[in-house]
Write an enzyme that holds these catalytic residues in place. Structure first.
Site, PDB file in Angstrom:
ATOM      1  CG  HIS A  62      -0.027  -7.678 -80.156  1.00  0.00           C
ATOM      2  ND1 HIS A  62       0.988  -7.778 -80.853  1.00  0.00           N
ATOM      3  CD2 HIS A  62      -0.895  -7.044 -81.206  1.00  0.00           C
ATOM      4  CE1 HIS A  62       1.269  -7.610 -82.254  1.00  0.00           C
ATOM      5  NE2 HIS A  62      -0.314  -7.104 -82.314  1.00  0.00           N
ATOM      6  CE  LYS A  71       3.292  -9.913 -74.677  1.00  0.00           C
ATOM      7  NZ  LYS A  71       2.781  -9.235 -75.852  1.00  0.00           N
ATOM      8  CE1 TYR A 131       6.904 -11.105 -76.621  1.00  0.00           C
ATOM      9  CE2 TYR A 131       8.399  -9.787 -78.189  1.00  0.00           C
ATOM     10  CZ  TYR A 131       7.212 -10.760 -78.179  1.00  0.00           C
ATOM     11  OH  TYR A 131       6.191 -10.977 -78.949  1.00  0.00           O
ATOM     12  CG  ASP A 168      -0.659  -4.899 -85.153  1.00  0.00           C
ATOM     13  OD1 ASP A 168      -1.200  -5.691 -84.579  1.00  0.00           O
ATOM     14  OD2 ASP A 168       0.775  -4.766 -85.236  1.00  0.00           O
TER      15      ASP A 168
END
Length: 181
Positions: A62, A71, A131, A168
Site C-alpha cells: 500500500h 510509517k 504503526y 490487495d
C-alpha cells in the site's frame, strides 16, 4: 536504542532499549527528541493504527499518491515479515525492496519513509501490528501494488496461499503503478 541500516539507506530497523526483569519489561516505543537526535527522524506523526490479522494474511503493498505516509511499524503480538518497496522515481534504489522480521519478542521497529509502498505477511498464528503515520489516511489517494509482482520478485517465504483482501488481490503491477514522488 540501536539503529540498524538496511540496503536502502532511508529504511531503518530500530531496536528500542528494553528494560526487563521478573515482572516483565518496559520500553519507550517513541520519543520525538530521541528519534530526531539518534535516528534522524524528524517527521511529525499524526495517526496511530492498530491491525490484527491471522496467519498467512498478507496486507499490501500500500501507498498513497498524495499525502504519502511515512510509517513506524512494530508487532506487539506475534510475528510479521515486513516489506518496504522504494517507489520514488528519482531514487537510486527505485524498485528495490527490503524486509525485516518484526515480532513481539524481538521488539524491533521498521521506519518506512514517505515514498515507499508497504506490506506485511503474518507468519505467526496471529499478529497485532501498531504503526504511526506521518500523514492521514486518504482513501481517494490510496493505491496498491500487487504483492506478487514479478519485477519486484519479493521472496515472501510463504508456507501456503496468502489470505488477501479484494483490494490487495486487485493490486497493480509495479510497471503500471502510479508513483509521483
Amino acid at each position: 536504542m540501536n539503529v540498524l541500516p538496511t540496503k536502502i539507506p532511508d529504511v531503518l530497523i530500530i531496536e528500542p532499549r528494553v528494560f526487563g526483569d521478573d515482572r516483565g519489561f518496559f520500553l519507550e516505543s517513541y520519543n520525538e527528541r530521541a528519534f530526531a537526535d539518534k535516528v534522524g527522524i524528524t517527521n511529525r506523526f499524526v495517526q496511530d493504527n492498530h491491525s490484527r490479522s491471522r496467519q498467512n494474511v498478507l496486507r499490501g503493498l500500500h501507498y498513497q499518491i498524495q499525502q504519502p505516509q511515512g510509517k513506524l511499524v512494530r508487532a506487539v503480538v506475534g510475528t510479521i515479515f515486513d516489506v518496504a518497496v522504494d517507489i520514488r522515481k528519482n531514487s537510486p534504489t527505485f524498485g528495490q525492496w527490503v524486509s525485516c522480521i518484526l515480532s513481539a519478542e524481538n521488539k524491533k521497529m521498521l521506519w518506512v519513509p514517505p515514498g515507499f509502498a508497504h506490506g506485511f505477511l503474518v507468519v505467526s498464528e496471529v499478529a497485532e501490528v501498531l504503526y504511526k503515520t506521518t500523514d492521514y489516511y486518504a482513501p481517494q489517494h490510496e493505491r496498491c501494488i500487487l504483492w506478487s509482482d514479478p519485477d519486484l520478485a519479493i521472496d515472501w517465504a510463504l508456507t501456503g496461499e496468502p489470505v488477501l483482501s479484494a483490494k490487495d488481490q486487485a493490486g497493480q503491477l509495479f510497471r503500471a503503478a502510479e508513483v509521483y514522488f
